[in-house]
Design a protein around this motif. Structure first.
Motif, PDB file in Angstrom:
ATOM      1  N   LEU A  69      44.100  32.475  42.931  1.00 18.23           N
ATOM      2  CA  LEU A  69      44.997  33.594  42.650  1.00 18.23           C
ATOM      3  C   LEU A  69      45.769  33.432  41.342  1.00 18.23           C
ATOM      4  O   LEU A  69      46.991  33.609  41.280  1.00 18.23           O
ATOM      5  CB  LEU A  69      45.970  33.804  43.814  1.00 18.23           C
ATOM      6  CG  LEU A  69      45.330  34.096  45.176  1.00 18.23           C
ATOM      7  CD1 LEU A  69      46.393  34.430  46.209  1.00 18.23           C
ATOM      8  CD2 LEU A  69      44.306  35.208  45.078  1.00 18.23           C
ATOM      9  N   GLY A  70      45.028  33.117  40.280  1.00 24.93           N
ATOM     10  CA  GLY A  70      45.631  33.104  38.956  1.00 24.93           C
ATOM     11  C   GLY A  70      45.337  34.400  38.222  1.00 24.93           C
ATOM     12  O   GLY A  70      44.657  35.303  38.742  1.00 24.93           O
ATOM     13  N   ASN A  71      45.856  34.524  37.004  1.00 22.15           N
ATOM     14  CA  ASN A  71      45.598  35.704  36.179  1.00 22.15           C
ATOM     15  C   ASN A  71      44.101  35.785  35.883  1.00 22.15           C
ATOM     16  O   ASN A  71      43.546  34.902  35.222  1.00 22.15           O
ATOM     17  CB  ASN A  71      46.407  35.609  34.887  1.00 22.15           C
ATOM     18  CG  ASN A  71      46.263  36.842  34.019  1.00 22.15           C
ATOM     19  OD1 ASN A  71      45.184  37.129  33.517  1.00 22.15           O
ATOM     20  ND2 ASN A  71      47.352  37.574  33.871  1.00 22.15           N
ATOM     21  N   TYR A  72      43.444  36.846  36.369  1.00 22.76           N
ATOM     22  CA  TYR A  72      41.983  36.886  36.331  1.00 22.76           C
ATOM     23  C   TYR A  72      41.454  37.060  34.917  1.00 22.76           C
ATOM     24  O   TYR A  72      40.415  36.484  34.566  1.00 22.76           O
ATOM     25  CB  TYR A  72      41.480  38.019  37.226  1.00 22.76           C
ATOM     26  CG  TYR A  72      40.019  37.879  37.585  1.00 22.76           C
ATOM     27  CD1 TYR A  72      39.562  36.742  38.229  1.00 22.76           C
ATOM     28  CD2 TYR A  72      39.101  38.884  37.285  1.00 22.76           C
ATOM     29  CE1 TYR A  72      38.231  36.604  38.560  1.00 22.76           C
ATOM     30  CE2 TYR A  72      37.766  38.758  37.623  1.00 22.76           C
ATOM     31  CZ  TYR A  72      37.337  37.616  38.261  1.00 22.76           C
ATOM     32  OH  TYR A  72      36.019  37.466  38.587  1.00 22.76           O
ATOM     33  N   ASN A  73      42.143  37.811  34.072  1.00 21.01           N
ATOM     34  CA  ASN A  73      41.703  37.961  32.683  1.00 21.01           C
ATOM     35  C   ASN A  73      41.745  36.623  31.958  1.00 21.01           C
ATOM     36  O   ASN A  73      40.830  36.275  31.199  1.00 21.01           O
ATOM     37  CB  ASN A  73      42.578  38.981  31.950  1.00 21.01           C
ATOM     38  CG  ASN A  73      42.282  40.407  32.375  1.00 21.01           C
ATOM     39  OD1 ASN A  73      41.202  40.697  32.905  1.00 21.01           O
ATOM     40  ND2 ASN A  73      43.233  41.302  32.171  1.00 21.01           N
ATOM     41  N   LYS A  74      42.797  35.858  32.218  1.00 15.15           N
ATOM     42  CA  LYS A  74      42.922  34.550  31.588  1.00 15.15           C
ATOM     43  C   LYS A  74      41.859  33.593  32.127  1.00 15.15           C
ATOM     44  O   LYS A  74      41.288  32.794  31.365  1.00 15.15           O
ATOM     45  CB  LYS A  74      44.322  33.981  31.868  1.00 15.15           C
ATOM     46  CG  LYS A  74      44.702  32.820  30.963  1.00 15.15           C
ATOM     47  CD  LYS A  74      44.837  33.276  29.521  1.00 15.15           C
ATOM     48  CE  LYS A  74      45.270  32.142  28.621  1.00 15.15           C
ATOM     49  NZ  LYS A  74      45.336  32.586  27.203  1.00 15.15           N
ATOM     50  N   GLU A  80      38.601  34.376  30.478  1.00 15.36           N
ATOM     51  CA  GLU A  80      38.643  33.923  29.083  1.00 15.36           C
ATOM     52  C   GLU A  80      38.336  32.426  28.984  1.00 15.36           C
ATOM     53  O   GLU A  80      37.544  31.999  28.133  1.00 15.36           O
ATOM     54  CB  GLU A  80      40.028  34.221  28.504  1.00 15.36           C
ATOM     55  CG  GLU A  80      40.198  33.801  27.060  1.00 15.36           C
ATOM     56  CD  GLU A  80      41.603  34.086  26.557  1.00 15.36           C
ATOM     57  OE1 GLU A  80      42.058  33.352  25.660  1.00 15.36           O
ATOM     58  OE2 GLU A  80      42.241  35.034  27.066  1.00 15.36           O
ATOM     59  N   TYR A  81      38.946  31.648  29.877  1.00 11.79           N
ATOM     60  CA  TYR A  81      38.684  30.208  29.896  1.00 11.79           C
ATOM     61  C   TYR A  81      37.235  29.911  30.309  1.00 11.79           C
ATOM     62  O   TYR A  81      36.595  29.008  29.752  1.00 11.79           O
ATOM     63  CB  TYR A  81      39.636  29.511  30.850  1.00 11.79           C
ATOM     64  CG  TYR A  81      40.996  29.235  30.259  1.00 11.79           C
ATOM     65  CD1 TYR A  81      41.134  28.587  29.032  1.00 11.79           C
ATOM     66  CD2 TYR A  81      42.155  29.621  30.928  1.00 11.79           C
ATOM     67  CE1 TYR A  81      42.377  28.342  28.492  1.00 11.79           C
ATOM     68  CE2 TYR A  81      43.406  29.370  30.400  1.00 11.79           C
ATOM     69  CZ  TYR A  81      43.518  28.733  29.178  1.00 11.79           C
ATOM     70  OH  TYR A  81      44.750  28.489  28.638  1.00 11.79           O
ATOM     71  N   VAL A  82      36.724  30.646  31.279  1.00 12.89           N
ATOM     72  CA  VAL A  82      35.350  30.422  31.744  1.00 12.89           C
ATOM     73  C   VAL A  82      34.359  30.630  30.610  1.00 12.89           C
ATOM     74  O   VAL A  82      33.433  29.822  30.405  1.00 12.89           O
ATOM     75  CB  VAL A  82      35.025  31.340  32.932  1.00 12.89           C
ATOM     76  CG1 VAL A  82      33.522  31.335  33.227  1.00 12.89           C
ATOM     77  CG2 VAL A  82      35.788  30.888  34.177  1.00 12.89           C
ATOM     78  N   ASN A  83      34.513  31.693  29.852  1.00 18.13           N
ATOM     79  CA  ASN A  83      33.613  31.954  28.717  1.00 18.13           C
ATOM     80  C   ASN A  83      33.697  30.839  27.675  1.00 18.13           C
ATOM     81  O   ASN A  83      32.683  30.401  27.120  1.00 18.13           O
ATOM     82  CB  ASN A  83      33.959  33.294  28.080  1.00 18.13           C
ATOM     83  CG  ASN A  83      33.639  34.467  28.991  1.00 18.13           C
ATOM     84  OD1 ASN A  83      32.740  34.386  29.829  1.00 18.13           O
ATOM     85  ND2 ASN A  83      34.375  35.564  28.841  1.00 18.13           N
TER      86      ASN A  83
END
Length: 498
Positions: free
Chosen positions: A473-478, A481-484
């Protein structure tokens, strides 16, 4: 004379005693309920039958141990580069391990092995689908020679490091850079593993009660006295139970820590760590930084005041069931010693970079599942059984305790991201910091429930060969971004750590 491992050979003949003790232990565990009944009913059994029963068990276990010794052989197939172990009495088993899949070979010695003068050799085949090899009784010289032979097919840089130090696996000649003293072990023993110890005690207690139920516990336990004691004062009874439980856990933790980690030493050996420890059962193993998948640093409030902490090092494993076996613990080191170990493993001290926090709904959901649902069930049942309302004060205590635990757990739940490392922090009392190298991540998974889309929250799972690490349940956009960024890093980095 150099040992010839190309022909099948047996273990040391004195190892029959090791197999006898091992078989006797398995027999005792398998027939524990029957032995418990026999113990409580022994006054009704003739001494002749007792003697005959003991002699019969010894003979049966002795025959089994001898057959295990005769049927156990091991050898190296040079043509196919395989290490082969054959064993079994009725069902024959042949274990084949490819030499290039062997990650590590450990030489250990239990108390019975120490008395007999033999050693155990364990083959770690993380990353392979084959069963690990385990030889329980061979001589010291043969164990060292076999270990050197098994590791010949590893990378040359590792072969030099391992073979040159074979004689030091049991008795390292270099001065250890870390030796955990007795006081540090006592500090760790009195400040850790309370939940695990309480769980073991309760499991043992309920197991005993179940077996007493089967044999007729009225002959052993006076339930009227116990019920009278509890009914006199709920709070008094609860206090007595807590004090007794705490005392038992305190003693168990200290004794277990001292026995398991006695004389814990860590020695540097050409970029690797040689760990040796144990009072009754001694263990020596080498930790290579390139094999380490994650490191967990754990500390609670009391340990912080006493300047001690615990480090857990996880290496590559074959499957989820092998995680505990691949975990190496370093108890009782201080901040300076911790930094030395971390720098040797990661070549630098990982820093806590950009911080990610979970959404407050994580706390709300935990409160609902752990506090609201159980208490709702309790008071619903109490409507039909009013006598349960006498324990409502315990329900309030339960709610208060877990509310505090969940709050601090939520406050400490964080994910820190730097250029080379990811640190996940969690825990209410014992604060754990799990460190992962980005280059050693094998896969990344993200998930988002449909009702979380409008809130822009989701979860991330990082898959490594040493286990998975999840941040919820963290900021999904962030997160995306990290995953990419990490996927690009993994694809473009030529990191060969297996």
């Amino acid at each position: 004379m150099e040992a010839n491992f190309n022909q099948p050979q047996r273990q040391s003949s004195t190892g029959i005693l090791v197999m006898f003790v091992d078989s006797l232990q398995k027999f005792a565990r398998a027939f524990f309920p029957i032995l418990l009944v026999f113990f409580f009913k022994s006054d009704k059994v003739s001494p002749i039958y007792v003697v005959l029963g003991v002699v019969g068990v010894i003979i049966i276990v002795g025959v089994i141990a001898y057959l295990k010794y005769i049927n156990f052989t091991f050898y190296i197939d040079d043509e196919n580069d395989e290490f082969i172990i054959q064993e079994g009495i009725v069902n024959k088993t042949k274990t084949t391990i490819q030499l290039n899949k062997i990650q590590q070979v450990n030489i250990n010695q239990s108390l019975i092995q120490r008395l007999i003068g033999v050693y155990a050799l364990e083959v770690d085949t993380a990353g392979s689908d084959n069963k690990e090899g385990n030889i329980k009784a061979i001589s010291h010289s043969l164990a060292l020679a076999l270990k050197a032979k098994l590791l010949e097919n590893t990378k040359k840089s590792e072969v030099v490091d391992t073979v040159e130090n074979q004689a030091e696996i049991i008795t390292p000649s270099e001065q250890p850079f870390l030796k955990i003293n007795l006081l540090s072990l006592i500090k760790v023993g009195i400040t850790s593993n309370y939940v695990k110890s309480i769980g073991l005690i309760l499991t043992f207690f309920f197991t005993i009660m179940e077996n007493l139920e089967n044999i007729g516990k009225d002959d052993v336990i006076n339930e009227d006295q116990i019920e009278k004691f509890v009914s006199n004062s709920v709070w008094y009874s609860l206090l007595v139970v807590i004090l007794v439980l705490f005392s038992i856990v305190f003693i168990i933790n200290v004794v277990r820590t001292l026995v398991k980690y006695f004389n814990y030493t860590i020695t540097k050996q050409k970029g690797s760590l040689l760990l040796s420890f144990g009072l009754i059962s001694t263990k020596s193993t080498i930790v290579k930084p390139e094999k380490v998948q994650m490191v967990s640093i754990s500390r609670n409030y009391f340990q912080k005041k006493l300047n001690v902490l615990e480090i857990k090092i996880k290496q590559a494993v074959r499957d989820e069931k092998q995680h505990s076996k691949a975990q190496i613990e370093v108890p009782g080191c201080d901040e300076r010693e911790k930094d030395e170990i971390i720098k040797l493993i990661f070549k630098e001290l990982p820093q806590k970079g950009e911080m990610m926090k979970p959404n407050f709904r994580k706390l709300v959901f935990s409160i609902f599942m752990i506090i609201v649902l159980p208490l709702s069930g309790f008071f619903t049942i109490a409507n039909y059984h009013p006598e349960l309302l006498n324990y409502s004060s315990l329900a309030v205590l339960y709610a208060t305790f877990f509310l505090v635990i969940l709050f601090f757990g939520f406050r400490n739940y964080r994910l820190f991201v730097s250029d080379n490392h990811i640190i996940k922090q969690s825990g209410a009392w014992d604060i754990d910091n799990v460190i992962i190298e980005i280059d050693k991540i094998q896969a990344l998974s993200t998930s988002q429930l449909f009702w979380h889309k409008s809130l822009n929250i989701g979860s991330l799972t990082m898959h490594t060969a040493g286990g998975n690490v999840t941040f919820q349940l963290g900021n999904y956009n962030k997160v995306k971004e990290y995953v990419n960024l990490w996927l690009y890093r993994i694809e473009t980095t030529n990191s060969n750590w297996m």
